[in-house]
Design an enzyme around this catalytic site. Structure first.
Site, mmCIF file in Angstrom:
data_model
loop_
_atom_site.group_PDB
_atom_site.id
_atom_site.type_symbol
_atom_site.label_atom_id
_atom_site.label_comp_id
_atom_site.label_asym_id
_atom_site.label_seq_id
_atom_site.Cartn_x
_atom_site.Cartn_y
_atom_site.Cartn_z
ATOM 1 N N LYS A 1 7.088 9.563 -5.866
ATOM 2 C CA LYS A 1 8.051 10.543 -6.397
ATOM 3 C C LYS A 1 9.235 9.778 -6.961
ATOM 4 C CE LYS A 1 8.615 15.022 -6.690
ATOM 5 N NZ LYS A 1 7.609 16.099 -6.673
ATOM 6 N N ASP B 1 9.157 17.821 -12.242
ATOM 7 C CA ASP B 1 9.564 18.526 -11.020
ATOM 8 C C ASP B 1 10.837 19.286 -11.420
ATOM 9 O OD1 ASP B 1 8.890 18.537 -7.906
ATOM 10 O OD2 ASP B 1 11.057 18.468 -8.020
HETATM 11 P P1 NDP Z 1 12.395 24.081 -12.421
HETATM 12 O O1 NDP Z 1 13.466 23.127 -12.687
HETATM 13 O O2 NDP Z 1 11.514 24.533 -13.509
HETATM 14 O O3 NDP Z 1 12.972 25.399 -11.725
HETATM 15 C C1 NDP Z 1 13.662 25.343 -10.528
HETATM 16 C C2 NDP Z 1 14.169 26.722 -10.182
HETATM 17 O O4 NDP Z 1 14.715 26.687 -8.856
HETATM 18 C C3 NDP Z 1 15.298 27.181 -11.100
HETATM 19 O O5 NDP Z 1 15.293 28.573 -11.174
HETATM 20 C C4 NDP Z 1 16.529 26.677 -10.363
HETATM 21 O O6 NDP Z 1 17.713 27.385 -10.659
HETATM 22 C C5 NDP Z 1 16.129 26.909 -8.910
HETATM 23 N N1 NDP Z 1 16.810 25.913 -8.061
HETATM 24 C C6 NDP Z 1 16.802 24.567 -8.197
HETATM 25 N N2 NDP Z 1 17.560 23.977 -7.274
HETATM 26 C C7 NDP Z 1 18.069 24.974 -6.550
HETATM 27 C C8 NDP Z 1 18.935 24.996 -5.446
HETATM 28 N N3 NDP Z 1 19.434 23.869 -4.909
HETATM 29 N N4 NDP Z 1 19.242 26.216 -4.936
HETATM 30 C C9 NDP Z 1 18.746 27.358 -5.481
HETATM 31 N N5 NDP Z 1 17.922 27.381 -6.535
HETATM 32 C C10 NDP Z 1 17.579 26.205 -7.047
HETATM 33 O O7 NDP Z 1 11.524 23.425 -11.243
HETATM 34 P P2 NDP Z 1 10.058 23.790 -10.742
HETATM 35 O O8 NDP Z 1 9.797 25.237 -10.897
HETATM 36 O O9 NDP Z 1 9.130 22.830 -11.350
HETATM 37 O O10 NDP Z 1 10.160 23.418 -9.185
HETATM 38 C C11 NDP Z 1 10.478 24.370 -8.188
HETATM 39 C C12 NDP Z 1 9.981 23.859 -6.851
HETATM 40 O O11 NDP Z 1 8.569 23.673 -6.892
HETATM 41 C C13 NDP Z 1 10.551 22.504 -6.408
HETATM 42 O O12 NDP Z 1 10.667 22.500 -4.998
HETATM 43 C C14 NDP Z 1 9.462 21.521 -6.820
HETATM 44 O O13 NDP Z 1 9.516 20.342 -6.052
HETATM 45 C C15 NDP Z 1 8.237 22.348 -6.501
HETATM 46 N N6 NDP Z 1 6.988 21.965 -7.166
HETATM 47 C C16 NDP Z 1 6.922 21.837 -8.523
HETATM 48 C C17 NDP Z 1 5.731 21.523 -9.129
HETATM 49 C C18 NDP Z 1 5.576 21.450 -10.605
HETATM 50 O O14 NDP Z 1 4.463 21.209 -11.060
HETATM 51 N N7 NDP Z 1 6.599 21.669 -11.397
HETATM 52 C C19 NDP Z 1 4.535 21.231 -8.326
HETATM 53 C C20 NDP Z 1 4.699 21.462 -6.916
HETATM 54 C C21 NDP Z 1 5.890 21.790 -6.389
HETATM 55 P P3 NDP Z 1 18.733 26.773 -11.743
HETATM 56 O O15 NDP Z 1 18.090 27.011 -13.064
HETATM 57 O O16 NDP Z 1 19.979 27.538 -11.536
HETATM 58 O O17 NDP Z 1 18.881 25.332 -11.401
HETATM 59 O O1 2IT Z 2 5.625 18.329 -6.196
HETATM 60 C C1 2IT Z 2 4.674 18.194 -6.984
HETATM 61 O O2 2IT Z 2 3.500 18.204 -6.600
HETATM 62 C C2 2IT Z 2 4.960 18.037 -8.416
HETATM 63 N N1 2IT Z 2 6.132 18.102 -8.812
HETATM 64 C C3 2IT Z 2 3.861 17.750 -9.392
HETATM 65 C C4 2IT Z 2 3.532 16.296 -9.396
HETATM 66 C C5 2IT Z 2 2.547 15.864 -10.439
HETATM 67 O O3 2IT Z 2 2.299 14.642 -10.473
HETATM 68 O O4 2IT Z 2 2.025 16.664 -11.214
#
Ligand code: NDP
Ligand code: 2IT
Length: 442
Positions: free
Chosen positions: A123, A163
């Protein structure tokens, strides 16, 4: 015995609360595996798995639009390569520090193992805030970030992805810089654009995968998504596509959020508005109520867990559901929780769910669809082919069903039926442990 290892981790990694939390949960789950395998104890597999193979921290200097010099800190934790090249996302958020990246990298080891694909755990990220920055500023930051990272990664070494704060735009800027510096067009990042090596379904994968996993949970309970009231926190990549799949399957999503607040739309969230506001205009979720007057906006993101629902999907960030929020969800009649974010429920919140027999899908199993589809992107890059949407989506669905089956089986084998937290940790760990043991002391 695991108590001692946890103490050692806390001492050796001071001030990294999220990393301690992630290690504690996994080690407590796998204690019975270590009891069953004295050879793992002798080989100190547990002591080794909590220590990253390599930790990189670097300076990221860049110039903003006013010509001012800015300095951020970049990270890449290459945690474990026992079953494949390091693989995991990059997070750009002001809260990023070593403890966050290490917790995410540690979780990634077992998540990637569960997918059944050959991916180790890693990561990275930076304490850079893309919010409010121009595209040119984001580009200069990404280029500077990659000007250091490029020497450490590669398609068979370490394959970063997105992420929080890292989506298609950022991956594009970083890929361009990598290609220029190495003079190589390879699959070194996933989440690439469809015209230059990306995979269909990767954008939707984490959200869709979460719902495929949830469907397996519901099947075992004799329930379905039809007519269920769903709350999905966040309004980023994971939340948007989880909501889309829920709606496609007949659920009613009543609330979404961002880091400032949440919207409740009793008639059901209009996803096209959320997508436009968040993916295109990069605006705040509060704007939603200007277009949909039946909806209400509330300041403060954690209040979203007071909204009555059948199914809760924490899709924003770590520790967003604490004990009190979990108790409120239970009081309001929630019957399933599936984690799209990484470690969104505190250990106390998880206890509340399990005690109250709420079906609980833990992050490292339930949100593995994103990295699984990244694995499929790597496979397509190696073949120099692109698979169809349907083919890739089916593959993802198969993987999610298989992850559920593995976690369920392990929970039963280790006398904790229904506890998918323990089941996922054990099933993920067993493969990594076998590989580490077979490869000797490296
Ligand atoms: P994005 O940046 O696309 O979206 C994040 C969302 O969560 C936004 O709405 C953001 O609000 C909100 N957010 C972020 N930080 C905070 C915080 N500290 N408190 C409250 N709201 C918050 O990220 P993702 O959707 O990709 O990721 C969301 C979660 O999913 C994370 O935990 C990530 O690690 C996990 N994840 C992501 C994967 C992926 O493929 N993208 C895979 C597996 C897990 P704002 O716009 O106001 O910042
Ligand atoms: O938390 C996660 O699994 C991710 N942000 C996706 C990682 C990836 O390599 O696609």
């Amino acid at each position: 015995m695991v108590k001692g290892i946890i103490e050692q981790v806390k001492k050796r990694n001071p001030g990294e609360a999220e990393f301690h939390q992630a290690v504690e949960e996994v080690l407590e789950s796998i204690a019975p595996v270590l009891e069953k395998h004295p050879e793992y104890k002798t080989a100190k597999i547990a002591e080794r798995v909590v220590e990253p193979e390599r930790q990189l921290m670097f300076r990221v200097p860049w110039q903003d639009d006013k010509g001012q010099v800015q300095v951020n800190r970049g990270f890449r934790i290459e945690f474990n390569s026992a079953i494949g090249p390091y693989k995991g996302g990059l997070r750009f958020h002001p809260s990023v520090y070593l403890g966050i990246i290490k917790f995410l990298g540690f979780e990634q080891i077992f998540k990637n193992s569960l997918t059944g694909l050959a991916m180790g755990g890693g990561k990275g990220g930076a304490d850079f805030d893309p919010k409010g920055k121009s595209d040119s500023e984001v580009m200069r930051f990404c280029q500077s970030f990659m000007a250091e990272l490029f020497r450490h990664i590669g398609p068979d070494t370490d394959v970063p992805a997105g992420d929080i704060g890292v989506g298609g735009r950022e991956i594009g800027f970083m890929y361009g810089m990598y290609k220029k510096l190495r003079n190589e067009f390879t699959g070194v990042l996933t989440g690439k654009g469809l015209d230059w090596g990306g995979s269909l379904v990767r954008t939707e994968a984490t959200g869709y995968g979460l719902i495929y996993f949830l469907l397996e949970m519901l099947k075992d309970m004799g329930k379905s998504l039809k007519g269920a009231a769903v709350v999905s926190s966040g309004s980023g990549n994971v939340s948007i596509y989880a909501v889309q799949k829920c709606q496609e399957l007949g659920a009613k999503v009543v609330a979404v959020s961002d880091s400032n607040g949440y919207v409740v739309d009793p008639e059901g969230i209009k996803l096209n508005t959320v997508k436009r506001l968040k993916e295109v205009e990069r605006k705040r979720i509060s704007e939603y109520v200007k277009e949909h007057t039946g909806a209400k906006y509330h300041e403060g993101c954690n209040g979203i867990w007071t909204v009555k629902c059948d199914i809760a999907l924490p899709n924003a960030t770590q520790n967003e559901i604490d004990e009190k929020a979990a108790a409120k969800l239970v009081e309001n009649g929630v019957w399933a929780v599936a984690e799209g974010a990484n470690m969104p429920s505190t250990p106390e919140a998880i206890k509340v769910f399990l005690k109250n027999k709420v079906a609980f899908g833990p992050a490292k199993a339930a949100n593995a669809g994103g990295v699984a589809t990244s694995g499929l992107e790597m496979a397509q890059n190696s073949q120099r082919l692109s698979w169809s949407f349907e083919e890739t989506d089916k593959y993802l669905e198969r993987i999610m069903k298989n992850i559920y089956a593995q976690a369920k089986k392990a929970s039963e084998e280790y006398d904790q039926p229904g506890n998918l937290v323990v089941g996922a940790n054990i099933a993920g760990f067993e493969k990594v442990a076998r590989a580490m043991y077979a490869q000797g002391l490296v």
